[in-house]
Design a protein around this motif. Structure first.
Motif, PDB file in Angstrom:
ATOM      1  N   GLY A   1       0.742  -1.176  -0.036  1.00  0.00           N
ATOM      2  CA  GLY A   1       0.084  -0.027   0.001  1.00  0.00           C
ATOM      3  C   GLY A   1       0.681   1.340  -0.036  1.00  0.00           C
ATOM      4  N   TRP A   2       0.277   2.266  -0.320  1.00  0.00           N
ATOM      5  CA  TRP A   2       0.930   3.754  -0.330  1.00  0.00           C
ATOM      6  C   TRP A   2      -0.145   4.811   0.614  1.00  0.00           C
ATOM      7  CZ3 TRP A   2       5.525   4.800  -2.138  1.00  0.00           C
ATOM      8  CH2 TRP A   2       5.921   4.015  -3.163  1.00  0.00           C
ATOM      9  N   TYR A   3       0.606   4.958   1.759  1.00  0.00           N
ATOM     10  CA  TYR A   3       0.007   6.001   2.538  1.00  0.00           C
ATOM     11  C   TYR A   3       0.546   7.593   2.237  1.00  0.00           C
ATOM     12  CZ  TYR A   3      -2.098   1.959   4.662  1.00  0.00           C
ATOM     13  OH  TYR A   3      -2.750   0.914   4.978  1.00  0.00           O
ATOM     14  N   ARG A   4      -0.090   8.508   2.889  1.00  0.00           N
ATOM     15  CA  ARG A   4       0.475   9.620   2.911  1.00  0.00           C
ATOM     16  C   ARG A   4       0.198  10.407   4.171  1.00  0.00           C
ATOM     17  NH1 ARG A   4      -2.807  12.595  -2.178  1.00  0.00           N
ATOM     18  NH2 ARG A   4      -4.659  12.811  -0.999  1.00  0.00           N
ATOM     19  N   GLN A   5       1.081  11.265   4.344  1.00  0.00           N
ATOM     20  CA  GLN A   5       1.080  12.283   5.398  1.00  0.00           C
ATOM     21  C   GLN A   5       1.204  13.659   5.332  1.00  0.00           C
ATOM     22  OE1 GLN A   5       2.891  10.927   9.354  1.00  0.00           O
ATOM     23  NE2 GLN A   5       1.502  12.012  10.521  1.00  0.00           N
ATOM     24  N   ALA A   6       0.348  14.545   5.374  1.00  0.00           N
ATOM     25  CA  ALA A   6       0.747  15.926   5.397  1.00  0.00           C
ATOM     26  C   ALA A   6       0.822  16.650   6.386  1.00  0.00           C
ATOM     27  CB  ALA A   6      -0.389  16.653   4.696  1.00  0.00           C
ATOM     28  N   PRO A   7       1.480  17.921   6.673  1.00  0.00           N
ATOM     29  CA  PRO A   7       1.934  18.469   7.732  1.00  0.00           C
ATOM     30  C   PRO A   7       0.639  18.720   8.611  1.00  0.00           C
ATOM     31  CG  PRO A   7       3.037  19.436   6.335  1.00  0.00           C
ATOM     32  CD  PRO A   7       2.272  18.597   5.421  1.00  0.00           C
ATOM     33  N   GLY A   8       0.798  18.568   9.927  1.00  0.00           N
ATOM     34  CA  GLY A   8      -0.483  18.785  11.025  1.00  0.00           C
ATOM     35  C   GLY A   8      -1.628  17.599  10.630  1.00  0.00           C
ATOM     36  N   LYS A   9      -1.558  16.698   9.611  1.00  0.00           N
ATOM     37  CA  LYS A   9      -2.550  15.880   9.601  1.00  0.00           C
ATOM     38  C   LYS A   9      -2.155  14.053   9.868  1.00  0.00           C
ATOM     39  CE  LYS A   9      -4.784  18.471   5.976  1.00  0.00           C
ATOM     40  NZ  LYS A   9      -5.461  18.318   4.656  1.00  0.00           N
ATOM     41  N   GLN A  10      -3.136  13.604   9.988  1.00  0.00           N
ATOM     42  CA  GLN A  10      -2.887  11.977  10.112  1.00  0.00           C
ATOM     43  C   GLN A  10      -2.311  11.353   8.886  1.00  0.00           C
ATOM     44  OE1 GLN A  10      -6.253  10.385  12.284  1.00  0.00           O
ATOM     45  NE2 GLN A  10      -5.267  10.789  14.283  1.00  0.00           N
ATOM     46  N   ARG A  11      -1.646  10.287   9.243  1.00  0.00           N
ATOM     47  CA  ARG A  11      -1.506   9.444   8.066  1.00  0.00           C
ATOM     48  C   ARG A  11      -2.576   8.847   7.389  1.00  0.00           C
ATOM     49  NH1 ARG A  11       3.564   5.466   8.276  1.00  0.00           N
ATOM     50  NH2 ARG A  11       4.577   7.544   8.825  1.00  0.00           N
ATOM     51  N   GLU A  12      -2.896   8.978   6.126  1.00  0.00           N
ATOM     52  CA  GLU A  12      -4.173   8.496   5.330  1.00  0.00           C
ATOM     53  C   GLU A  12      -3.813   7.363   4.439  1.00  0.00           C
ATOM     54  OE1 GLU A  12      -6.399  11.560   3.648  1.00  0.00           O
ATOM     55  OE2 GLU A  12      -4.665  12.196   2.229  1.00  0.00           O
ATOM     56  N   LEU A  13      -4.508   6.302   4.016  1.00  0.00           N
ATOM     57  CA  LEU A  13      -4.353   5.350   2.932  1.00  0.00           C
ATOM     58  C   LEU A  13      -4.591   6.152   1.874  1.00  0.00           C
ATOM     59  CD1 LEU A  13      -4.125   2.737   1.802  1.00  0.00           C
ATOM     60  CD2 LEU A  13      -6.649   2.375   2.154  1.00  0.00           C
TER      61      LEU A  13
ATOM     62  N   TYR B   1       4.509   7.124   1.992  1.00  0.00           N
ATOM     63  CA  TYR B   1       5.137   5.838   2.677  1.00  0.00           C
ATOM     64  C   TYR B   1       4.553   4.702   1.870  1.00  0.00           C
ATOM     65  CZ  TYR B   1       6.400   9.000   6.497  1.00  0.00           C
ATOM     66  OH  TYR B   1       6.878  10.174   7.288  1.00  0.00           O
ATOM     67  N   CYS B   2       5.288   3.671   1.531  1.00  0.00           N
ATOM     68  CA  CYS B   2       4.728   2.413   1.358  1.00  0.00           C
ATOM     69  C   CYS B   2       4.679   1.413   2.246  1.00  0.00           C
ATOM     70  CB  CYS B   2       5.609   2.008   0.095  1.00  0.00           C
ATOM     71  SG  CYS B   2       7.200   1.418   0.398  1.00  0.00           S
ATOM     72  N   SER B   3       4.015   0.609   2.331  1.00  0.00           N
ATOM     73  CA  SER B   3       3.719  -0.301   3.203  1.00  0.00           C
ATOM     74  C   SER B   3       3.699  -1.801   2.663  1.00  0.00           C
ATOM     75  CB  SER B   3       2.542  -0.324   4.199  1.00  0.00           C
ATOM     76  OG  SER B   3       1.634  -0.458   3.679  1.00  0.00           O
TER      77      SER B   3
END
Length: 123
Positions: free
Chosen positions: A35-47, A94-96
């Motif tokens: 999977g691929w996730y992303r995290q923007a500044p001040g936000k939670q990591r999301e799928l 991020y990849c998982s």
């Protein structure tokens, strides 16, 4: 030990494209979900997107029609093709990988993460 090494990413203008890669290496029997996730500044990591070993995929609504996840099982590598990028896609990606390890008769599944890569989309 399993390692996920990411490549790709960078900076692009809105409407542009980028491709991310994630290669898994180490001792394991197979990889179930990548999977691929992303995290923007001040936000939670999301799928962002995920793909199971058989090829079925899921996407976040915000990227449907613009991003495509794929994988090469022979290379233990996942890809994320990102088209029509928007400034709101800016984040660390991020990849998982859910890795299956078989020790004698014991089957275990562990989740590993890549090191993260910055994607910046300017307007």
């Amino acid at each position: 030990q399993v390692q996920l090494v990411q490549s790709g990413g960078g900076s692009v203008q809105a409407g542009g494209s980028l491709r991310l890669s994630c290669a898994a290496s180490g001792r394991f029997s197979s990889i179930d979900v990548m999977g691929w996730y992303r995290q923007a500044p001040g936000k939670q990591r999301e799928l962002v997107a995920r793909i199971i070993s058989g090829g079925s995929t899921n996407y976040a609504d915000s990227v449907k029609g613009r991003f495509t996840i794929s994988r090469d099982n022979a290379k233990n590598t996942a890809y994320l093709q990102m088209n029509s990028l928007k400034p709101e896609d800016t984040a660390v990606y991020y990849c998982s990988a859910d890795v299956v390890v078989i020790v004698t008769t014991i089957v275990e599944e562990w989740t590993y993460w890549g090191q993260g890569t910055q994607v910046t989309v300017s307007s």
